[in-house]
Structures are given as C-alpha cells and as structure tokens.
Motif scaffolding. Structure first.
Motif, PDB file in Angstrom:
ATOM      1  N   PHE A   1      42.282 -34.257   8.171  1.00 33.50           N
ATOM      2  CA  PHE A   1      41.463 -35.438   7.912  1.00 33.50           C
ATOM      3  C   PHE A   1      42.298 -36.494   7.199  1.00 33.50           C
ATOM      4  O   PHE A   1      42.955 -36.193   6.208  1.00 33.50           O
ATOM      5  N   PRO A   2      42.255 -37.726   7.684  1.00 30.86           N
ATOM      6  CA  PRO A   2      42.975 -38.794   6.986  1.00 30.86           C
ATOM      7  C   PRO A   2      42.197 -39.226   5.741  1.00 30.86           C
ATOM      8  O   PRO A   2      41.009 -38.909   5.599  1.00 30.86           O
TER       9      PRO A   2
ATOM     10  N   ASP B   1      40.379 -35.103  24.118  1.00 31.55           N
ATOM     11  CA  ASP B   1      41.596 -35.063  23.325  1.00 31.55           C
ATOM     12  C   ASP B   1      42.299 -36.414  23.297  1.00 31.55           C
ATOM     13  O   ASP B   1      42.104 -37.245  24.184  1.00 31.55           O
ATOM     14  N   GLY B   2      43.154 -36.572  22.312  1.00 28.95           N
ATOM     15  CA  GLY B   2      44.087 -37.687  22.302  1.00 28.95           C
ATOM     16  C   GLY B   2      45.267 -37.352  23.192  1.00 28.95           C
ATOM     17  O   GLY B   2      45.441 -36.214  23.632  1.00 28.95           O
ATOM     18  N   ARG B   3      46.098 -38.343  23.457  1.00 25.17           N
ATOM     19  CA  ARG B   3      47.227 -38.170  24.359  1.00 25.17           C
ATOM     20  C   ARG B   3      48.183 -37.077  23.893  1.00 25.17           C
ATOM     21  O   ARG B   3      48.592 -36.220  24.689  1.00 25.17           O
TER      22      ARG B   3
ATOM     23  N   LEU C   1      42.456 -38.978  17.065  1.00 27.99           N
ATOM     24  CA  LEU C   1      41.229 -39.261  17.816  1.00 27.99           C
ATOM     25  C   LEU C   1      40.006 -38.846  17.010  1.00 27.99           C
ATOM     26  O   LEU C   1      39.013 -39.576  16.945  1.00 27.99           O
ATOM     27  N   ALA C   2      40.069 -37.686  16.367  1.00 26.45           N
ATOM     28  CA  ALA C   2      38.937 -37.229  15.552  1.00 26.45           C
ATOM     29  C   ALA C   2      38.659 -38.210  14.418  1.00 26.45           C
ATOM     30  O   ALA C   2      37.499 -38.474  14.092  1.00 26.45           O
ATOM     31  N   ALA C   3      39.710 -38.785  13.831  1.00 27.06           N
ATOM     32  CA  ALA C   3      39.512 -39.776  12.764  1.00 27.06           C
ATOM     33  C   ALA C   3      38.736 -40.971  13.297  1.00 27.06           C
ATOM     34  O   ALA C   3      37.831 -41.480  12.620  1.00 27.06           O
ATOM     35  N   ALA C   4      39.056 -41.416  14.504  1.00 24.02           N
ATOM     36  CA  ALA C   4      38.323 -42.534  15.107  1.00 24.02           C
ATOM     37  C   ALA C   4      36.871 -42.138  15.359  1.00 24.02           C
ATOM     38  O   ALA C   4      35.948 -42.917  15.077  1.00 24.02           O
TER      39      ALA C   4
ATOM     40  N   LEU D   1      30.545 -40.180  15.273  1.00 27.05           N
ATOM     41  CA  LEU D   1      30.309 -39.551  16.571  1.00 27.05           C
ATOM     42  C   LEU D   1      30.467 -38.034  16.554  1.00 27.05           C
ATOM     43  O   LEU D   1      30.205 -37.383  17.549  1.00 27.05           O
ATOM     44  N   VAL D   2      30.910 -37.465  15.436  1.00 27.31           N
ATOM     45  CA  VAL D   2      31.138 -36.015  15.362  1.00 27.31           C
ATOM     46  C   VAL D   2      29.877 -35.331  14.858  1.00 27.31           C
ATOM     47  O   VAL D   2      29.347 -35.679  13.808  1.00 27.31           O
TER      48      VAL D   2
END
Length: 190
Positions: A159-160, A48-50, A130-133, A139-140
């Motif tokens: 999604f961005p 997860d992200g922070r 984080l998922a966008a990165a 990596l997904v």
C-alpha cells in the motif's frame, strides 16, 4: 454483483517484492498453491497492471509444458491461460492481446461498475500501482493479504502512503502449514 478482490502476498514488514522485483522469499508450497488455484479458479477475470501481467505472461502460458512442473503448477497454468485478463497500461496498445487479454488505457469507474454488474465470478485485482488507483477511486471491495513469515527490510510496499482512511472488517483468517497467514478483509461502507 461481482466484487473486486485485491490479492497480494507480502512480507511481515509489508513489502510485496524486494529490490529488483525479488520474490524469492515467497513461501509457496503445494498447500498454499492449491489454495490459490481453488480461490482463483471461480474468478471471473484477472485485473492487472502491465508489470504484473508481463511477469505472469512470461511464465504461466507454458508452465505446464515443463515435465518437472508439479500438478498444482500445471493446474494454475491452465487457469491463468483460460481466464479473461484485463490489463491496464498506458504504454501497450489498447484492445485485444494474447492469452485472452484485453488492454485498457485508463481506469474508468463507470466501466468497472458496469463490469461488476455482469454475470460471472469476482474480479481478482493484482499489482500495487493499479490497486492504489482502484483504492483511491473506492473500487476495491475486499483485500486478501497473504502474510509470509519473513522480514525483507526494503522493496515495494503493498500500500502506498495516502491520506485516505479506509475502514475494513476482518471476515476470514487462515494459517497455512508453512507459516503464511491469510487475512481477508471486506471494505465497510463509508
């Protein structure tokens, strides 16, 4: 090899949260919650992200201590507490943290490839930023979208915007009694 699975609940118009992080529109009943428990229990770790981690850590460590907690809530509290957590943050100090958590400052594809090679369950990715990165870095491996039957109009999108084209294949769909629909996609090889 373990997969990285991005899981998220969204409104029909594509928002994962409304203004001010509002998720009161999520339709999580016992059936959906039990499905989540059954899906997340065999996972190898939460990634997860922070912000996502702090939201989870603000509730789940002691959720089962509440005498009014449902059985599925208490069950998930134990799953969340015991599961290893990898949290990506540039503001928290790197290293071990509370609740079986390791803080990592940067997404390094080689480190994630090595983590995927380790034995254990798949890795559950949470948090839109984080998922966008992870998506930018290819990596997904799979995306699980839980579409809630509501339009909220504005908020944070799952999604961005991007110029990247990612081909997916639908491998599962399921409608829950409360109207939520699971759509599970696997990423096709480029």
């Amino acid at each position: 090899m373990r997969k990285i699975s991005y899981m998220m609940s969204v409104s029909l118009d594509g928002f994962l949260e409304g203004p001010d992080r509002d998720i009161s529109w999520h339709l999580v009943d016992d059936e959906l919650h039990q499905h989540m428990n059954d899906t997340l229990r065999p996972m190898g770790a939460f990634v997860d992200g922070r912000v996502t981690h702090e939201l989870m850590a603000g509730y789940w460590p002691t959720a089962d201590a509440d005498p009014d907690a449902s059985a599925v809530t208490a069950e998930f509290a134990a799953i969340w507490r015991d599961k290893p957590k990898i949290v990506y943050s540039r503001t928290l100090p790197a290293g071990p943290a509370e609740w079986n958590t390791t803080i990592v400052s940067e997404v390094v594809p080689e480190e994630l490839s090595a983590l995927k090679e380790q034995p254990g369950g798949d890795l559950c990715l949470g948090g839109a930023d984080l998922a966008a990165a992870f998506l930018r870095l290819d990596l997904v491996d799979e995306i699980k979208v839980y579409v809630h039957p509501v339009l909220i109009g504005r908020g944070k999108r799952m999604f961005p915007e991007t110029d990247t084209h990612t081909a997916l294949r639908l491998v599962e769909n399921h409608a829950f009694g409360n109207g939520v629909v699971l759509l599970r996609y696997e990423r096709l090889a480029p």
